[in-house]
Enzyme design. Sequence first.
Site, PDB file in Angstrom:
ATOM      1  N   ARG A 110    -121.373  21.798 -12.281  1.00 28.83           N
ATOM      2  CA  ARG A 110    -121.195  20.443 -12.859  1.00 28.83           C
ATOM      3  C   ARG A 110    -121.848  19.347 -12.015  1.00 28.83           C
ATOM      4  O   ARG A 110    -121.451  18.188 -12.056  1.00 28.83           O
ATOM      5  CB  ARG A 110    -119.722  20.133 -13.090  1.00 28.83           C
ATOM      6  CG  ARG A 110    -119.087  21.093 -14.070  1.00 28.83           C
ATOM      7  CD  ARG A 110    -117.712  20.669 -14.516  1.00 28.83           C
ATOM      8  NE  ARG A 110    -117.186  21.663 -15.429  1.00 28.83           N
ATOM      9  CZ  ARG A 110    -116.597  22.797 -15.054  1.00 28.83           C
ATOM     10  NH1 ARG A 110    -116.421  23.043 -13.759  1.00 28.83           N
ATOM     11  NH2 ARG A 110    -116.179  23.657 -15.934  1.00 28.83           N
ATOM     12  N   ASN A 141    -141.394   3.021 -21.609  1.00 29.54           N
ATOM     13  CA  ASN A 141    -142.004   3.933 -22.583  1.00 29.54           C
ATOM     14  C   ASN A 141    -143.242   3.319 -23.238  1.00 29.54           C
ATOM     15  O   ASN A 141    -143.720   3.826 -24.264  1.00 29.54           O
ATOM     16  CB  ASN A 141    -140.986   4.308 -23.671  1.00 29.54           C
ATOM     17  CG  ASN A 141    -139.781   4.994 -23.078  1.00 29.54           C
ATOM     18  OD1 ASN A 141    -139.910   5.784 -22.151  1.00 29.54           O
ATOM     19  ND2 ASN A 141    -138.604   4.676 -23.589  1.00 29.54           N
ATOM     20  N   HIS A 143    -146.381  10.775 -27.236  1.00 30.96           N
ATOM     21  CA  HIS A 143    -145.484  11.896 -27.559  1.00 30.96           C
ATOM     22  C   HIS A 143    -145.905  12.572 -28.857  1.00 30.96           C
ATOM     23  O   HIS A 143    -145.853  13.799 -28.968  1.00 30.96           O
ATOM     24  CB  HIS A 143    -144.031  11.425 -27.642  1.00 30.96           C
ATOM     25  CG  HIS A 143    -143.433  11.145 -26.290  1.00 30.96           C
ATOM     26  ND1 HIS A 143    -142.431  10.229 -26.082  1.00 30.96           N
ATOM     27  CD2 HIS A 143    -143.730  11.660 -25.061  1.00 30.96           C
ATOM     28  CE1 HIS A 143    -142.129  10.197 -24.785  1.00 30.96           C
ATOM     29  NE2 HIS A 143    -142.897  11.049 -24.151  1.00 30.96           N
ATOM     30  N   HIS A 168    -145.951   5.315 -25.072  1.00 36.88           N
ATOM     31  CA  HIS A 168    -145.459   6.687 -25.194  1.00 36.88           C
ATOM     32  C   HIS A 168    -145.213   7.148 -26.631  1.00 36.88           C
ATOM     33  O   HIS A 168    -145.065   8.343 -26.860  1.00 36.88           O
ATOM     34  CB  HIS A 168    -144.178   6.868 -24.377  1.00 36.88           C
ATOM     35  CG  HIS A 168    -144.448   6.990 -22.895  1.00 36.88           C
ATOM     36  ND1 HIS A 168    -145.098   6.012 -22.173  1.00 36.88           N
ATOM     37  CD2 HIS A 168    -144.188   7.985 -22.003  1.00 36.88           C
ATOM     38  CE1 HIS A 168    -145.195   6.390 -20.909  1.00 36.88           C
ATOM     39  NE2 HIS A 168    -144.661   7.583 -20.777  1.00 36.88           N
ATOM     40  N   LYS A 185    -140.368   0.266 -11.209  1.00 39.25           N
ATOM     41  CA  LYS A 185    -139.479   1.211 -11.891  1.00 39.25           C
ATOM     42  C   LYS A 185    -138.061   1.129 -11.315  1.00 39.25           C
ATOM     43  O   LYS A 185    -137.077   1.164 -12.056  1.00 39.25           O
ATOM     44  CB  LYS A 185    -140.029   2.642 -11.792  1.00 39.25           C
ATOM     45  CG  LYS A 185    -139.163   3.607 -12.569  1.00 39.25           C
ATOM     46  CD  LYS A 185    -139.870   4.806 -13.086  1.00 39.25           C
ATOM     47  CE  LYS A 185    -138.937   5.597 -13.997  1.00 39.25           C
ATOM     48  NZ  LYS A 185    -139.490   6.842 -14.455  1.00 39.25           N
TER      49      LYS A 185
END
Length: 340
Positions: A115, A225, A232, A228, A207
């Site tokens: 986890r 993005n 994509h 993108h 960033k």
Amino acid sequence: MSSASIQTVEVDLGDRTYPVLVGRGARHELAAVLPGNPRKVAVVTQPGIEVDVASGVEQQTFTIGQGEANKSLSSVEALCSAWAQWGMTRADVVVAVGGGMVTDVGGFAASVYHRGIPVVYVSTTLLGQIDAAVGGKTGVNLAEGKNLVGAFWQPSAVLCDTETLDTMPQREWQCGYGEMAKYEFLGVESLRSLALEDQVVACVQLKADVVAEDEREGGRRATLNYGHTLAHALEIAGSFDLRHGEAVAIGLVYAAEVAKRLGRIDEQRVAEHREAVAHYDLVGHLPANTNHSQLIDLFSKDKKAVDGVTFVLDGPNGVEPVRVEDRELLADALKAMVQP
Ligand code: GLY
């Protein structure tokens, strides 16, 4: 902690704040940034990349195969099984050494093993250093699409060793430069005039600021993005010989063409996008034989498309998410992307 030539950017996330160290030889800071007091360190990497963790720590290397096909749940399962057989516990640490594929897969495996166990990235590609290794998104592909299974799992530290770029293949530079061109439009100033290390620092700083403000992509983070949506779609359409950064470069020009048709920017600004892409020696037009209708269908399958087609577009307020419903407009902008 660091030598004078190594610069540090902090990703400020409260008690999960972590440093990104940038510079030649940054990988040698690994022992200093290892979290806790681990007994074992699992180095996840690809064939051909070596690091020494620290004396007194048990270290074992676990490799992932090259290529996008290995960015898969089976790779995650294989890593977790191997770690379990080796007796890794929550007190131990994963160190993922390589490009974006390794940090995405190694980071995701770390996020689910027991986890969640700590992970440090040693990023060895330009794309990884300015984008993939920073921000906490981890994940793998499904047959149905890229990065469809993943987790937000922030690393404990990131080492961007620019010395490792000395031997980076030309194609990999192109890949990084596609993302670097993106940062020019997100507000990183005078990027081209900086030395490589400072370029990496400037991109990481932007960033880091964005991620600190909007870790889970509820708002500003979506601007990362930029370029993108088409990228994509081209990657999913699959039959083109395009790396991610190369696809992003095409996507940046397309986003500008869409923004112009919506009256958000003028022809001069589109020309600035084309010039930036050309500056980094990247192609700003579609590959031959693209099926425009298929690409437009794929825009709405992008996992970022929560409601219809959401593009990230330049405009009077800078780059921001914009919903675009006009299929004809998208098709017309694609026509402007055909090689003259
Ligand atoms: N791993 C890349 C990001 O978080 O944006």
